[in-house]
Design an enzyme around this catalytic site. Sequence first.
Site, PDB file in Angstrom:
ATOM      1  CG  ASP A 106      -1.875  -1.095   1.280  1.00 39.49           C
ATOM      2  OD1 ASP A 106      -2.154  -1.666   0.217  1.00 39.49           O
ATOM      3  OD2 ASP A 106      -2.364  -1.405   2.389  1.00 39.49           O
TER       4      ASP A 106
HETATM    5  N1  URA Z   1      -1.376  -5.819   4.033  1.00 43.57           N
HETATM    6  C1  URA Z   1      -1.819  -4.543   4.024  1.00 43.57           C
HETATM    7  O1  URA Z   1      -2.858  -4.216   4.618  1.00 43.57           O
HETATM    8  N2  URA Z   1      -1.084  -3.626   3.366  1.00 43.57           N
HETATM    9  C2  URA Z   1       0.071  -3.913   2.721  1.00 43.57           C
HETATM   10  O2  URA Z   1       0.704  -3.028   2.148  1.00 43.57           O
HETATM   11  C3  URA Z   1       0.516  -5.249   2.742  1.00 43.57           C
HETATM   12  C4  URA Z   1      -0.216  -6.188   3.409  1.00 43.57           C
END
Ligand code: URA
Length: 230
Positions: A106
């Site tokens: 993310d």
């Molecule tokens: N899980 C999440 O919520 N975000 C990420 O970036 C990776 C795994």
Amino acid sequence: MAANRNRLDRWLAQTQQRPIKQMRLAVLQGRVRVDGCVAVDPTQLVDQFSRVYLDDTLVQQCAPVYLMLHKPVGVVCATRDDKHRTVLDLIDHPRKYELHIVGRLDLNSSGLVLLTNDGRWSRQLMNPEQKVAKVYRVTVKEPITDDYQVAFERGIYFAYEDITTAPVQMSPLSATSVELRLTEGKYHQIKRMFGHFRNTVLSLHRLAIGPYQLPDDLAEGQWREISLPG
Ligand code: URA
């Protein structure tokens, strides 16, 4: 880059500019190796990333590229974006526009991102059946109690997809931070798992994907090429 599969004899004929009959004979004479094994079937399928040796000389159409990047928070795991810097903006490699991302993070997560032009490799790493472990360090707002560990190991139900997450191993680091080991990567999985307990993720950092670990000396925003064994 998608793998273009082709018959070995035809592929050799194209790349070597030799008659297909000659290449078929070379296979039948045991002069061709594919990915470490002597080829016996001239019609076996290969692609541009197969490691093919003819008479001990490597014949390859397309050199695969494998990179690791230490993604900072605020950089988007996409190849283009109108608002944010992308992971490709951080990479200065002559073939970067061929690459795709192996397992996104993310925008507000940091850590290890792998990139490649070898679709076969990335599919293997991301295939849930291969159960490749991804390791994250996570810090949350509220203290993490013992029931999290039980629930994470049992699996959390995601109503939207109607699925239950595969078991996640949790190792406590402090009252509000843990190391998690996941073998799948559902959309916003970790945030949603903590969301189940109405707890907010403050930071999420990926340390490893399978055998690939984020090296201590790879600073945020830096990248390097990796070479695969064999
Ligand atoms: N899980 C999440 O919520 N975000 C990420 O970036 C990776 C795994």
